[in-house]
Design an enzyme around this catalytic site. Structure first.
Site, PDB file in Angstrom:
ATOM      1  N   CYS A  21       0.828  -1.205   0.000  1.00 26.92           N
ATOM      2  CA  CYS A  21       0.000   0.000   0.000  1.00 26.92           C
ATOM      3  C   CYS A  21       0.866   1.261   0.000  1.00 26.92           C
ATOM      4  O   CYS A  21       1.512   1.565  -0.982  1.00 26.92           O
ATOM      5  CB  CYS A  21      -1.006  -0.033   1.146  1.00 26.92           C
ATOM      6  N   HIS A  77      -3.679  -5.149   0.654  1.00 27.74           N
ATOM      7  CA  HIS A  77      -3.163  -5.571   1.954  1.00 27.74           C
ATOM      8  C   HIS A  77      -3.275  -7.084   2.127  1.00 27.74           C
ATOM      9  O   HIS A  77      -4.228  -7.579   2.722  1.00 27.74           O
ATOM     10  CB  HIS A  77      -3.929  -4.876   3.083  1.00 27.74           C
ATOM     11  N   GLU A 119      -1.690  -8.931   4.128  1.00 29.85           N
ATOM     12  CA  GLU A 119      -1.616  -9.274   5.556  1.00 29.85           C
ATOM     13  C   GLU A 119      -2.988  -9.266   6.218  1.00 29.85           C
ATOM     14  O   GLU A 119      -3.169  -9.861   7.281  1.00 29.85           O
ATOM     15  CB  GLU A 119      -0.650  -8.324   6.284  1.00 29.85           C
TER      16      GLU A 119
END
Length: 153
Positions: A20, A127, A129
């Site tokens: 990001c 993202h 994660e």
């Protein structure tokens, strides 16, 4: 400060991975530019509808748009065919920096991932994660990077 870290990592031939804002920062540090606000400044040249890249208030792990992954890059085969990712950014890549090539696009043409020619720099706009609790394939983005780093030792 962050720009100096990118420059030093490149000088020392250290691999980098950006997510990001990190993807945006690495791109600018390497001479690229950003679209400052996708909703107001970006008109896709290919005529496709604009993807809503700022998906607030959707939960982080909710997939919101597809990636069109290009062949022969760090994402090829990693996330499967037509992966769906989350999206929480209002800025985007306008022009890629030195030695960077696109790896994936959103359907509106926005660069969603890129890498350097030697794949030592990798970046995604989404993202991963936040996605892996729902879909473990997103862990591969990290595992592939770790494998690459270990292979360089």
């Amino acid at each position: 400060m962050s720009w100096r870290l990118v420059a030093e990592a490149r000088k020392q031939n250290k691999p980098l991975m950006g997510i990001c804002r990190g993807a945006q920062l690495i791109n600018v540090a390497l001479g690229g530019t950003l679209i400052q606000d996708i909703d107001t400044q970006y008109t896709p040249e290919n005529g496709n509808p604009i993807v809503k890249h700022d998906q607030f208030p959707v939960k982080w792990y909710e997939p919101t748009h597809r990636l069109d992954v290009l062949p022969d890059n760090f994402l090829t085969g990693t996330l499967g065919d037509n992966p769906i990712v989350n999206s929480f950014h209002h800025q985007g890549i306008k022009q890629l920096g030195a030695d960077l090539q696109p790896a994936a696009f959103a359907s509106d043409g926005t660069v969603e991932a890129y890498q350097s020619s030697d794949a030592s720099v990798r970046a995604v706009q989404y993202h991963p994660e936040m996605m892996f609790e729902r879909d473990k394939t997103h862990l591969r983005v990290f595992q592939d990077f770790v494998d690459y780093v270990n292979a360089q030792k």
